[in-house]
Write a protein that holds these residues in place. Structure first.
Motif, PDB file in Angstrom:
ATOM      1  N   PRO A  82     -36.608  17.205 -20.064  1.00  0.00           N
ATOM      2  CA  PRO A  82     -37.168  17.024 -18.721  1.00  0.00           C
ATOM      3  C   PRO A  82     -37.221  18.340 -17.946  1.00  0.00           C
ATOM      4  CG  PRO A  82     -35.470  15.376 -19.188  1.00  0.00           C
ATOM      5  CD  PRO A  82     -35.410  16.389 -20.288  1.00  0.00           C
ATOM      6  N   HIS A  83     -38.238  18.490 -17.146  1.00  0.00           N
ATOM      7  CA  HIS A  83     -38.378  19.588 -16.189  1.00  0.00           C
ATOM      8  C   HIS A  83     -38.182  20.975 -16.829  1.00  0.00           C
ATOM      9  CE1 HIS A  83     -38.499  16.400 -13.328  1.00  0.00           C
ATOM     10  NE2 HIS A  83     -37.205  16.148 -13.352  1.00  0.00           N
ATOM     11  N   THR A  87     -35.348  24.155 -16.415  1.00  0.00           N
ATOM     12  CA  THR A  87     -34.374  24.051 -17.496  1.00  0.00           C
ATOM     13  C   THR A  87     -34.246  25.410 -18.160  1.00  0.00           C
ATOM     14  OG1 THR A  87     -34.871  21.727 -17.937  1.00  0.00           O
ATOM     15  CG2 THR A  87     -33.820  22.958 -19.709  1.00  0.00           C
ATOM     16  N   ARG A 256     -44.811  13.974 -19.358  1.00  0.00           N
ATOM     17  CA  ARG A 256     -44.438  12.990 -18.338  1.00  0.00           C
ATOM     18  C   ARG A 256     -43.406  12.001 -18.884  1.00  0.00           C
ATOM     19  NH1 ARG A 256     -49.780  10.436 -16.034  1.00  0.00           N
ATOM     20  NH2 ARG A 256     -48.298   9.494 -14.550  1.00  0.00           N
ATOM     21  N   ASP A 259     -39.856  13.354 -18.886  1.00  0.00           N
ATOM     22  CA  ASP A 259     -39.160  13.329 -17.591  1.00  0.00           C
ATOM     23  C   ASP A 259     -38.493  11.984 -17.294  1.00  0.00           C
ATOM     24  OD1 ASP A 259     -39.786  15.941 -17.005  1.00  0.00           O
ATOM     25  OD2 ASP A 259     -41.549  15.460 -15.801  1.00  0.00           O
ATOM     26  N   THR A 262     -34.860  11.566 -15.869  1.00  0.00           N
ATOM     27  CA  THR A 262     -34.551  12.105 -14.544  1.00  0.00           C
ATOM     28  C   THR A 262     -35.217  11.320 -13.411  1.00  0.00           C
ATOM     29  OG1 THR A 262     -36.388  13.688 -14.717  1.00  0.00           O
ATOM     30  CG2 THR A 262     -34.223  14.418 -15.469  1.00  0.00           C
ATOM     31  N   GLN A 263     -35.910  10.228 -13.740  1.00  0.00           N
ATOM     32  CA  GLN A 263     -36.496   9.400 -12.691  1.00  0.00           C
ATOM     33  C   GLN A 263     -35.384   8.701 -11.903  1.00  0.00           C
ATOM     34  OE1 GLN A 263     -39.217   6.749 -14.659  1.00  0.00           O
ATOM     35  NE2 GLN A 263     -40.560   8.394 -15.357  1.00  0.00           N
TER      36      GLN A 263
END
Length: 377
Positions: A82-83, A87, A256, A259, A262-263
C-alpha cells in the motif's frame, strides 16, 4: 544512525526506527520509546546496474522514487505494498510488505540480495552483497525481513530487479458467494499464469464493481500473451455462466487493490492459510462479524493463501479473531492484528500463539539485541 544507536545504548534507552510513517501501526505497540530515529534523509539510490538487473538503495528511499529510476531502464521492483509514495525501502523490508504481485514475484525474501544493518552497539553489519550469485556465509538478510526493526536498523538494501512487462490488464469475475469466489480463483490459477490473482468476499472490491464476491485475474506480458490468456478466462467463465468485466489498465486496478489494508476500519487482520482454505477463512470472518453486529470485508491473495480482513464494529473484533484462530490452528496458519488503534492491540494479542518457534525467536532476539535497545514490538 550509528552514533544515535551508540548513544541510546550507552544511556540504557530504547529506540524505534521509522521511515515516512505510512506503516507505523504494524506490529505490537512498543513497551517504551525513548528515541524515534527518522531515516527519511537516507534516501539515495546508491547503485543501479541495469545490465545485471540489480539496485542498491538507502533505507529512506521511497518505492515510488526507486520505481521511477528503474523505469528509465525498462525495469521494476515487482513489490506493490500500500501507498508506495510513502513506503520506504527500509520499511518494506522491516515489515515484509507486499501486495497482489506476490502471486508471481514473491515477497521481499525473494528479491533482497544484500542488507546493511546498524546493530545494538552501533556496528555496521553487512549481509549478502550487490550481485545475485552471492552464496558466502549465512543468509542474514532473511532474518531481518519482517523483524520490524527488533534485530537492528536496516540502512541499505540491495535488490534484484526484473524487466517491466509491456502491458497489464485484468478480468473481474462476479461470483455468487464467497466460497465460489475462492473456488474460481483456484481454477484461474490452474488455467492461466496470472501475474496476480485476488479473491474478494462481499464488499471486498472497489465500489464500481458492486458488492458481490468476485475474482480478479491480473494478466501481464506482451499484448498477444494477454489476449490469449484473457480468451481462456472468458471461455471458462462463459461455460460457468458468470458475468465478467474487462479492465484495460490492470496496473491501476492492482495499485488500488493493494491499498485495501489501509482503508478505514476498526481493525485489519491478516490471516495466513493454505490456498484451499481461503474460502473458509472469508466465510467465517463474514459470518462471525455479522453475528456480532459488525461487518468483515475480505480480500485474499488467492495463490499464497494470505487473506486481509477489514473489520468494522468494535464488538466484532474479539469474536472474529477467536473464530479465525481456532479455524487455522489445525493447518498451522496464523491470524495477526495487522493494523488497529493502540487500544485494540493492547486489549488483544497481536500475534496469537507463536508455536514451537517462540523459544528460538526469543533466543535470536537476545543474541542480536542483548540490551533491548530496539523497542520490542
Amino acid at each position: 544512525v550509528q552514533a544515535i544507536v551508540r548513544a541510546v545504548s550507552t544511556a540504557g534507552g530504547q529506540l524505534v526506527a521509522a521511515g515516512l510513517g505510512a506503516h507505523r501501526e504494524l506490529g505490537a505497540p512498543p513497551d517504551r520509546i525513548d528515541v524515534l530515529v527518522q531515516l527519511d534523509r537516507l534516501s539515495r539510490i546508491v547503485d543501479h546496474q541495469a545490465a545485471d538487473m540489480t539496485a542498491t538503495v538507502e533505507a529512506g528511499c521511497s518505492l515510488a522514487t526507486l520505481g521511477a529510476a528503474l523505469a528509465t531502464a525498462g525495469q521494476w521492483l515487482p513489490l506493490d505494498p500500500p501507498h508506495p509514495a510513502t513506503t520506504t525501502v527500509g520499511g518494506l523490508v522491516a515489515a515484509n510488505l507486499s501486495g497482489p504481485l506476490r502471486a508471481s514475484h514473491g515477497t521481499a525474501r525473494d528479491l533482497v540480495i544484500g542488507l546493511k544493518i546498524v546493530g545494538f552497539d552501533g556496528a555496521l553489519v553487512a549481509g549478502g552483497g550487490r550481485v545475485v550469485k552471492n552464496v558466502a556465509g549465512y543468509d542474514l538478510p532473511k532474518l531481518h525481513i519482517g523483524a520490524l526493526g527488533t534485530l537492528g536498523i536496516v540502512v541499505e538494501v540491495s535488490w534484484k530487479v526484473r524487466p517491466r512487462p509491456a502491458a497489464e490488464a485484468a478480468v473481474v469475475i462476479a461470483c455468487g458467494s464467497t466460497e465460489a469466489a475462492a473456488e474460481w480463483a483456484l481454477q484461474m490459477r490452474d488455467l492461466v499464469e496470472p501475474c496476480w490473482l485476488e479473491a474478494a468476499g462481499a464488499r471486498g472490491l472497489l465500489a464500481e464493481f458492486g458488492t458481490e464476491p468476485a475474482v480478479v485475474v491480473g494478466l501481464a506480458g506482451l499484448p498477444e500473451e494477454i489476449d490469449a490468456q484473457r480468451a481462456a478466462v472468458l471461455a471458462a467463465t462463459q461455460r460457468g455462466a458468470l458475468a465478467t468485466m474487462l479492465v484495460a489498465d490492470g496496473a491501476a486496478l492492482r495499485a488500488r487493490l493493494a491499498d485495501f489494508p489501509t482503508q478505514p476500519a476498526t481493525a485489519v487482520l491478516r490471516c495466513a492459510t493454505l490456498p484451499t482454505g481461503v474460502g473458509a477463512i472469508m466465510h467465517t470472518a463474514e459470518r462471525t462479524a455479522a453475528m456480532a453486529g459488525g461487518t468483515a470485508r475480505c480480500l485474499a491473495h488467492a495463490v499464497s493463501g494470505v487473506v486481509t480482513i477489514a473489520l468494522d464494529g468494535d464488538a466484532a473484533v474479539a469474536p472474529t479473531i477467536t473464530a479465525l484462530r481456532a479455524l487455522v490452528a489445525t493447518t498451522n496458519g496464523s491470524v495477526v492484528i495487522d493494523r488497529a488503534p493502540p487500544a485494540v492491540k493492547i486489549t488483544h494479542d497481536t500475534y496469537g500463539p507463536l508455536g514451537e518457534g517462540a523459544a528460538l525467536m526469543r533466543a535470536i532476539r537476545a543474541q542480536f539485541d542483548p540490551q533491548t535497545v530496539f523497542a520490542p514490538r
